[in-house]
Design an enzyme around this catalytic site. Sequence first.
Site, mmCIF file in Angstrom:
data_model
loop_
_atom_site.group_PDB
_atom_site.id
_atom_site.type_symbol
_atom_site.label_atom_id
_atom_site.label_comp_id
_atom_site.label_asym_id
_atom_site.label_seq_id
_atom_site.Cartn_x
_atom_site.Cartn_y
_atom_site.Cartn_z
ATOM 1 N N ARG A 165 0.864 -1.192 0.000
ATOM 2 C CA ARG A 165 0.000 0.000 0.000
ATOM 3 C C ARG A 165 0.895 1.234 0.000
ATOM 4 N NH1 ARG A 165 -2.557 4.343 0.354
ATOM 5 N NH2 ARG A 165 -4.712 4.523 1.073
ATOM 6 N N GLU A 216 -11.329 6.010 -5.392
ATOM 7 C CA GLU A 216 -11.737 4.617 -5.232
ATOM 8 C C GLU A 216 -12.415 4.048 -6.478
ATOM 9 O OE1 GLU A 216 -11.180 2.684 -2.470
ATOM 10 O OE2 GLU A 216 -9.974 4.360 -1.723
ATOM 11 N N ARG A 243 -1.377 -5.812 4.441
ATOM 12 C CA ARG A 243 -0.553 -5.161 3.420
ATOM 13 C C ARG A 243 0.655 -4.496 4.084
ATOM 14 N NH1 ARG A 243 -5.156 -1.409 0.725
ATOM 15 N NH2 ARG A 243 -5.018 -0.620 2.863
#
Length: 286
Positions: free
Chosen positions: A137, A145, A185
Site C-alpha cells: 500500500r 476509489e 498489506r
Amino acid sequence: MQWPDWFWSHSAKQTDDTTREALATDSKPPHKHASEKRSYYTTPQTITACVLTTATTLTLIRLYKTYLRRIPTVNYLKPGLFRHRTLYGYVTSVGDADNFHLFHTPGGRFAGWGWLRGRKVQDLTRAQLRGQTVHVRLAGVDAPELGHFGKATQPFGPEALEWLRGEVLHRYVRVRVYRRDQYERVVGMVWRRKWVVWREDVGHEMLKLGWATVYEAKFGSEFGDKEELYRAAEKRAKEKGLGMWQEPSLIGRLLGHEKGTVETPREYKTRTAAEEKAGKIGEKGK
C-alpha cells in the site's frame, strides 16, 4: 666343540646393547604423537584461521538472511525489519490506484532475477505467483476509489489506476517498509528507477499530477519524513487543476458535478460507510 670365552663375552655385549635399545624405546613418553597433534591445534596460526573461518561463515549467513533471503508474503516480515529495510521486487499486478502486488527479488539482477533460468519473474503464471507476493500500500497518499462491493466508482478512479499501472506494472521498484496494516498489506514508500541513476517517488508523483490526495485518516498515516513535501505537491496540483482537481466537463456538470467541488477519497469513504450503515439500520427497521 666348546666355544671360546671371547665369543660368549662378545654375544653378551650384543645382547646387552639390544636390551638397552629396547628399553630406551619402551621408555619413550606414551602418546607423544597425540601430544604433537594437540600442540598443532593450539598454535596461533591455527587458532587465527579457525576464528576467521567462523567469523566469515557467520557473516555470510547474516548477509543472506538480511539481504538475499526472499520474502514471499507479508507474514515473513519480522517487526524488526520495519523502517530499517527496503524490499526490491517486480510488480506483478495493480489492483487499485494506491496498492499493488510485489514479487520480492533480493539482490536484483546481480542475483540473476529477470534473466537467469529459473528466475525470470516475468514468465511466472498466475498460479505460480499465488501466495508468493507481498501486497503493498502506497504510504502517505489516497487515490480515488474504484467500485467494490456494490459501491459506485469514484470520479477519476479509473484514470488514477491506469496511471499507476503505466508507472509500476511489470517494472522493478523499491519499497521502504513502514508497517503492516489491518488488511495484511505492507505500507511503504515506493520508488522506481528512472533514467538509470534517477529515482522517482511514486506517491509524490501521483500527488504532483493530481491522481491522489494526502492520506487523511485519523490512524495509520505514514509519511516518513515527507509529509510537508507531499502536502505542498497536493496544493500545487489543486492550484493548477490537475488530475482529479480539474474542472468537470460538460457531461460531468450535467451529471451534477459542480464546478470547484471535488469529493476526496476520504470523504467518499466516509459517505459510503454512512450510507451502508444507514441501509443496514433501515433493513433492520422493516
